[in-house]
Design a protein around this motif. Structure first.
Motif, PDB file in Angstrom:
ATOM      1  N   THR A 104       8.990   4.406  -4.642  1.00 42.77           N
ATOM      2  CA  THR A 104       7.533   4.481  -4.594  1.00 42.77           C
ATOM      3  C   THR A 104       7.059   4.955  -5.961  1.00 42.77           C
ATOM      4  O   THR A 104       7.665   5.859  -6.557  1.00 42.77           O
ATOM      5  CB  THR A 104       7.016   5.441  -3.504  1.00 42.77           C
ATOM      6  OG1 THR A 104       7.468   6.775  -3.796  1.00 42.77           O
ATOM      7  CG2 THR A 104       7.518   5.026  -2.132  1.00 42.77           C
ATOM      8  N   THR A 106       3.508   5.937  -8.273  1.00 43.11           N
ATOM      9  CA  THR A 106       2.072   6.176  -8.393  1.00 43.11           C
ATOM     10  C   THR A 106       1.727   6.316  -9.872  1.00 43.11           C
ATOM     11  O   THR A 106       2.264   7.198 -10.557  1.00 43.11           O
ATOM     12  CB  THR A 106       1.638   7.450  -7.642  1.00 43.11           C
ATOM     13  OG1 THR A 106       1.992   7.336  -6.270  1.00 43.11           O
ATOM     14  CG2 THR A 106       0.128   7.646  -7.748  1.00 43.11           C
ATOM     15  N   HIS A 108      -1.362   7.092 -12.273  1.00 44.21           N
ATOM     16  CA  HIS A 108      -2.691   7.684 -12.149  1.00 44.21           C
ATOM     17  C   HIS A 108      -3.687   7.109 -13.151  1.00 44.21           C
ATOM     18  O   HIS A 108      -4.896   7.145 -12.909  1.00 44.21           O
ATOM     19  CB  HIS A 108      -2.593   9.204 -12.311  1.00 44.21           C
ATOM     20  CG  HIS A 108      -1.767   9.856 -11.238  1.00 44.21           C
ATOM     21  ND1 HIS A 108      -2.249  10.088  -9.968  1.00 44.21           N
ATOM     22  CD2 HIS A 108      -0.482  10.278 -11.254  1.00 44.21           C
ATOM     23  CE1 HIS A 108      -1.310  10.671  -9.241  1.00 44.21           C
ATOM     24  NE2 HIS A 108      -0.225  10.795  -9.990  1.00 44.21           N
ATOM     25  N   SER A 237      -4.845   2.401 -12.082  1.00 42.18           N
ATOM     26  CA  SER A 237      -4.495   3.453 -11.137  1.00 42.18           C
ATOM     27  C   SER A 237      -4.013   2.782  -9.857  1.00 42.18           C
ATOM     28  O   SER A 237      -4.779   2.107  -9.179  1.00 42.18           O
ATOM     29  CB  SER A 237      -5.716   4.337 -10.850  1.00 42.18           C
ATOM     30  OG  SER A 237      -5.419   5.326  -9.885  1.00 42.18           O
ATOM     31  N   HIS A 239      -0.719   2.477  -6.559  1.00 44.47           N
ATOM     32  CA  HIS A 239       0.423   2.987  -5.803  1.00 44.47           C
ATOM     33  C   HIS A 239       1.273   1.791  -5.395  1.00 44.47           C
ATOM     34  O   HIS A 239       0.744   0.808  -4.872  1.00 44.47           O
ATOM     35  CB  HIS A 239      -0.035   3.758  -4.568  1.00 44.47           C
ATOM     36  CG  HIS A 239       1.083   4.388  -3.798  1.00 44.47           C
ATOM     37  ND1 HIS A 239       1.761   5.494  -4.240  1.00 44.47           N
ATOM     38  CD2 HIS A 239       1.662   4.055  -2.611  1.00 44.47           C
ATOM     39  CE1 HIS A 239       2.693   5.829  -3.359  1.00 44.47           C
ATOM     40  NE2 HIS A 239       2.657   4.964  -2.370  1.00 44.47           N
ATOM     41  N   THR A 281      -5.607   3.216  -6.337  1.00 49.54           N
ATOM     42  CA  THR A 281      -5.781   4.572  -5.826  1.00 49.54           C
ATOM     43  C   THR A 281      -7.017   5.204  -6.423  1.00 49.54           C
ATOM     44  O   THR A 281      -7.578   4.703  -7.400  1.00 49.54           O
ATOM     45  CB  THR A 281      -4.555   5.438  -6.163  1.00 49.54           C
ATOM     46  OG1 THR A 281      -4.334   5.429  -7.581  1.00 49.54           O
ATOM     47  CG2 THR A 281      -3.316   4.895  -5.464  1.00 49.54           C
TER      48      THR A 281
END
Length: 281
Positions: A104, A106, A108, A237, A239, A281
């Motif tokens: 996973t 992410t 930002h 940004s 995920h 996100t």
């Protein structure tokens, strides 16, 4: 989580770590309750090698020349630190045969290729799996003190378990609509290895792959994720979740399919190699 930080002066060399991990593998005793390294490795002041980045972008299908890191590239930057932890004597899972099962990511915000970053990698913990023991490795990338990218990767060591767990029930979903058919050259593994530094022998040549039970060389799992995300596109940004289902043999042919943020890679007779999703996100 990690108890103490060890600050490195440069990225470790992968080849000696791989050799050490292979040599120590027969002496490992994997178990979900085994002790694992609590050290958090920190690499400050990291600068991206732009030539190596361009090679990575080319083999994965990302556009070259943009001042932005592909969403999967920080995994490449952090992999030597993860290997240092997983090849050590205090890591209970054998590096030989360790399978990357999921990741996973992410991100930002957009990450300039010319930026300076701090990498942090640690082993978050171990967990029982129906086929053995799974370790979770956490990677974080900071810029000016802020976390701009983070990932969790799971790695499975297969072994006998006292109480085999049932296979998790999964929602039966129809195959996603096909977007493109890709023919994969026999040298994809070697090209990705040169760009990423991950020279695991199962990815390089048919002969070395056969030593580990594969009929031919197999594509790196992280190459399959990167190739799908290059085709799919990702917001600044975002995920990303991906699960590695079955190895992709090289040379070979696969179908990239996607819809509504979900993507997958399928082989012959719709065999799933990779499933994932990406959203902002």
């Amino acid at each position: 989580m990690a108890d103490a930080a060890l600050v490195l002066t440069g990225p470790p060399s992968l080849a000696p770590l791989l050799a050490r991990g292979v040599l120590l593998s027969p002496f490992k005793r994997p178990a979900p309750d085994a002790r694992f390294p609590r050290t958090r490795l920190v690499l400050p002041g990291l600068r991206v090698d732009l030539a190596r980045l361009a090679a990575y972008e080319r083999v994965c299908g990302f556009p070259t020349g943009d001042d932005a890191l592909p969403p999967t590239y920080p995994h490449v930057l952090g992999f030597p630190l993860a290997m240092r932890l997983m090849s050590g004597r205090d890591f209970p899972l054998p590096l030989l045969g360790l399978v990357h099962t999921s990741i996973t990511i992410t991100r930002h915000r957009a990450m300039p290729a010319t930026g300076a970053y701090e990498l942090t990698v640690c082993v978050e913990g171990l967990a029982p799996h129906r086929r053995g023991t799974e370790a979770t490795v956490v990677t974080e990338v900071r810029e000016c003190g802020d976390v701009v990218w983070e990932s969790r990767s799971t790695y499975l060591a297969r072994h006998r378990t006292r109480r085999p767990a049932e296979a998790p029930r999964e929602e039966v979903r129809k195959p996603l609509p096909a977007v493109a058919d890709w023919r994969l050259a026999e040298d994809v593994g070697r090209r990705y290895a040169a760009a990423s530094g991950d020279r695991n022998p199962i990815h390089l040549h048919p002969l070395t792959a056969r030593l580990f039970g594969f009929p031919r060389a197999i594509a790196h799992g992280m190459w399959t994720v990167a190739r799908c995300l290059a085709a799919h596109g990702t917001p600044d940004s975002c995920h990303v979740r991906a699960r590695f289902r079955a190895p992709v043999l090289l040379p070979g042919a696969v179908t990239y399919a996607a819809k509504d943020g979900r993507f997958e890679l399928r082989g012959r007779e719709d065999r799933l190699h990779l499933t994932g999703d990406v959203y902002s996100t």
